[in-house]
Motif scaffolding. Sequence first.
Motif, PDB file in Angstrom:
ATOM      1  N   PHE A 210       0.823  -1.200   0.000  1.00 28.38           N
ATOM      2  CA  PHE A 210       0.000   0.000   0.000  1.00 28.38           C
ATOM      3  C   PHE A 210       0.863   1.259   0.000  1.00 28.38           C
ATOM      4  O   PHE A 210       0.584   2.215  -0.732  1.00 28.38           O
ATOM      5  N   ASP A 211       1.915   1.258   0.791  1.00 32.69           N
ATOM      6  CA  ASP A 211       2.827   2.408   0.818  1.00 32.69           C
ATOM      7  C   ASP A 211       3.443   2.629  -0.560  1.00 32.69           C
ATOM      8  O   ASP A 211       3.519   3.765  -1.053  1.00 32.69           O
ATOM      9  N   ASN A 212       3.862   1.563  -1.212  1.00 36.60           N
ATOM     10  CA  ASN A 212       4.458   1.679  -2.547  1.00 36.60           C
ATOM     11  C   ASN A 212       3.441   2.201  -3.565  1.00 36.60           C
ATOM     12  O   ASN A 212       3.783   3.009  -4.443  1.00 36.60           O
ATOM     13  N   GLN A 213       2.204   1.738  -3.446  1.00 32.29           N
ATOM     14  CA  GLN A 213       1.166   2.189  -4.373  1.00 32.29           C
ATOM     15  C   GLN A 213       0.869   3.677  -4.196  1.00 32.29           C
ATOM     16  O   GLN A 213       0.725   4.422  -5.176  1.00 32.29           O
ATOM     17  N   MET A 214       0.777   4.130  -2.959  1.00 31.09           N
ATOM     18  CA  MET A 214       0.509   5.546  -2.699  1.00 31.09           C
ATOM     19  C   MET A 214       1.719   6.407  -3.091  1.00 31.09           C
ATOM     20  O   MET A 214       1.543   7.530  -3.587  1.00 31.09           O
ATOM     21  N   ALA A 215       2.919   5.877  -2.883  1.00 27.34           N
ATOM     22  CA  ALA A 215       4.118   6.603  -3.322  1.00 27.34           C
ATOM     23  C   ALA A 215       4.109   6.785  -4.829  1.00 27.34           C
ATOM     24  O   ALA A 215       4.489   7.857  -5.340  1.00 27.34           O
ATOM     25  N   TYR A 216       3.651   5.763  -5.567  1.00 27.54           N
ATOM     26  CA  TYR A 216       3.571   5.890  -7.017  1.00 27.54           C
ATOM     27  C   TYR A 216       2.595   6.992  -7.412  1.00 27.54           C
ATOM     28  O   TYR A 216       2.894   7.821  -8.294  1.00 27.54           O
ATOM     29  N   LEU A 217       1.411   7.011  -6.794  1.00 23.63           N
ATOM     30  CA  LEU A 217       0.440   8.058  -7.114  1.00 23.63           C
ATOM     31  C   LEU A 217       1.036   9.442  -6.905  1.00 23.63           C
ATOM     32  O   LEU A 217       0.848  10.345  -7.723  1.00 23.63           O
ATOM     33  N   LYS A 218       1.761   9.600  -5.810  1.00 22.44           N
ATOM     34  CA  LYS A 218       2.370  10.898  -5.518  1.00 22.44           C
ATOM     35  C   LYS A 218       3.457  11.239  -6.537  1.00 22.44           C
ATOM     36  O   LYS A 218       3.506  12.347  -7.081  1.00 22.44           O
ATOM     37  N   GLN A 219       4.337  10.286  -6.818  1.00 21.96           N
ATOM     38  CA  GLN A 219       5.467  10.531  -7.719  1.00 21.96           C
ATOM     39  C   GLN A 219       5.001  10.747  -9.164  1.00 21.96           C
ATOM     40  O   GLN A 219       5.627  11.501  -9.921  1.00 21.96           O
ATOM     41  N   ALA A 220       3.904  10.089  -9.538  1.00 19.73           N
ATOM     42  CA  ALA A 220       3.389  10.219 -10.899  1.00 19.73           C
ATOM     43  C   ALA A 220       2.440  11.406 -11.046  1.00 19.73           C
ATOM     44  O   ALA A 220       1.825  11.577 -12.094  1.00 19.73           O
ATOM     45  N   ASN A 221       2.319  12.203  -9.986  1.00 20.07           N
ATOM     46  CA  ASN A 221       1.516  13.435 -10.009  1.00 20.07           C
ATOM     47  C   ASN A 221       0.028  13.191 -10.183  1.00 20.07           C
ATOM     48  O   ASN A 221      -0.676  14.001 -10.800  1.00 20.07           O
ATOM     49  N   TYR A 222      -0.468  12.071  -9.638  1.00 20.31           N
ATOM     50  CA  TYR A 222      -1.906  11.884  -9.597  1.00 20.31           C
ATOM     51  C   TYR A 222      -2.498  12.755  -8.491  1.00 20.31           C
ATOM     52  O   TYR A 222      -1.883  12.955  -7.449  1.00 20.31           O
ATOM     53  N   GLN A 223      -3.699  13.251  -8.733  1.00 20.81           N
ATOM     54  CA  GLN A 223      -4.422  14.016  -7.722  1.00 20.81           C
ATOM     55  C   GLN A 223      -5.600  13.183  -7.244  1.00 20.81           C
ATOM     56  O   GLN A 223      -6.382  12.684  -8.057  1.00 20.81           O
ATOM     57  N   THR A 224      -5.688  12.986  -5.936  1.00 17.57           N
ATOM     58  CA  THR A 224      -6.834  12.263  -5.392  1.00 17.57           C
ATOM     59  C   THR A 224      -8.007  13.229  -5.281  1.00 17.57           C
ATOM     60  O   THR A 224      -7.909  14.255  -4.605  1.00 17.57           O
ATOM     61  N   ILE A 225      -9.095  12.907  -5.958  1.00 24.17           N
ATOM     62  CA  ILE A 225     -10.281  13.749  -5.899  1.00 24.17           C
ATOM     63  C   ILE A 225     -11.342  13.082  -5.029  1.00 24.17           C
ATOM     64  O   ILE A 225     -11.328  11.865  -4.826  1.00 24.17           O
ATOM     65  N   SER A 226     -12.242  13.883  -4.505  1.00 21.26           N
ATOM     66  CA  SER A 226     -13.305  13.380  -3.643  1.00 21.26           C
ATOM     67  C   SER A 226     -14.470  12.870  -4.475  1.00 21.26           C
ATOM     68  O   SER A 226     -14.556  13.098  -5.691  1.00 21.26           O
TER      69      SER A 226
END
Length: 428
Positions: A210-226
């Motif tokens: 899970f940490d690796n997956q969330m790190a990828y989202l951050k590094q790949a510049n994904y934005q979490t929307i509501s």
Amino acid sequence: MRLKSLLITLITLPLFIFSACAAAEGELQSDDIKPVQVRIIRDSQIMAQVGNDIINVGSLDKDQEIMVYPLSPNYYEFTFGNAHGLIPKDAVLPLSKSKKALGLALADLQKLNQNLITVRPTTIYDRPKDTSKVFGVLNENLRYPILGRLRGEDGSLWYEINIGDDAKYIQADECELDNGVPVLTYHHILQDSENKYFRHTSTTTSVTAFDNQMAYLKQANYQTISLYQLEGYLNNTLNIPAKAVVLTFDDGLKSVHRYAYPILKKYELQATAFIISSRIKHNPQTWDPNSLQFMSISELKQIQDVFDIQSHTHFLHRYSDDKRPVLLSRDEHNIELDFERSRRALTQFNPRVQYISYPFGGYNDNAIQAAKLAGYRLAVTTVRGKVKPGDNPFTLKRLYILSSDSIQAMAERIANTRSDIKPMVPKQ
């Protein structure tokens, strides 16, 4: 820069920020504001609210004309995508032409429930011809609604879009079609060393994965929307970035507070927690990785700077004797009563409980109608796929990312890129 910071620092834009936020709820009221046609007197950067942020979204060229609305002291607003863009007043010169002179009223510009995605700075043309006058440029990482498709004189495909209440054109080869927003599903998070009984269940994710997956989202510049923003995307009332993802957690397990919450906070990501309201504990339980434990009132309140609290029903999260979700055996009235009870129970955490996750992904016509009658506005399932404008808001699809999935597999699953293009994955 985050929206909260912009609300403090961009003090010259209060009406724009208000109207952009109101647009997400479908409340933008500008009927009493008379539009003004202007000529752009210098090449000008433009801004708009996209997802969580107000950002530079492109530029408009000198000597072009555009219809704008005087809704803030120092800036004009204009139609941009599903909401409004912003251009400085000192960059334009008001003209005396009427709105009819544009030849295309906003009411005539009907969306197709289809967006284009900009993967690089993308040229906007006055006409569907690459030798026509350039109107401006859209920056990368935008989703922009398409009005229509047409063939140019040379047979090339063009997309018609609306900017400033007028039709403009983008070459189809310069962008991609929107394949939808990925809504990711999680449940239980455990350390590998303590996972004795849930290692082979698809709904349990390791802390490391899970940490690796969330790190990828951050590094790949994904934005979490509501889910509020996802609703705006579905209804064509809100601009969101191309790299947008929704994170959801079903059930309300204690492991979400213990493991998922600090990881999401570390990477500055947001998520939705679908809570089984009847299983909320009055006091926190002593941690036991060998059983499924649920969050307490205080734990749910602690995670609300990261998690939006929504419903996973009250008493309907269980199986019947025939091993099917019990919801499927209930009539519409009983389902509605449960859905309403869950909303009431969860208002102590969130006055806007408007979304629901069906238990085990099971739903039928009774469940859909009950969700509508109980006042919900979206419902998610476990049917695999992405969410697109025009989808039934009460049968929204989601995706699983498993502990065993590589980051490359995750990247490919959530990306919008065409099948012949591999997405870039940052080095771990």
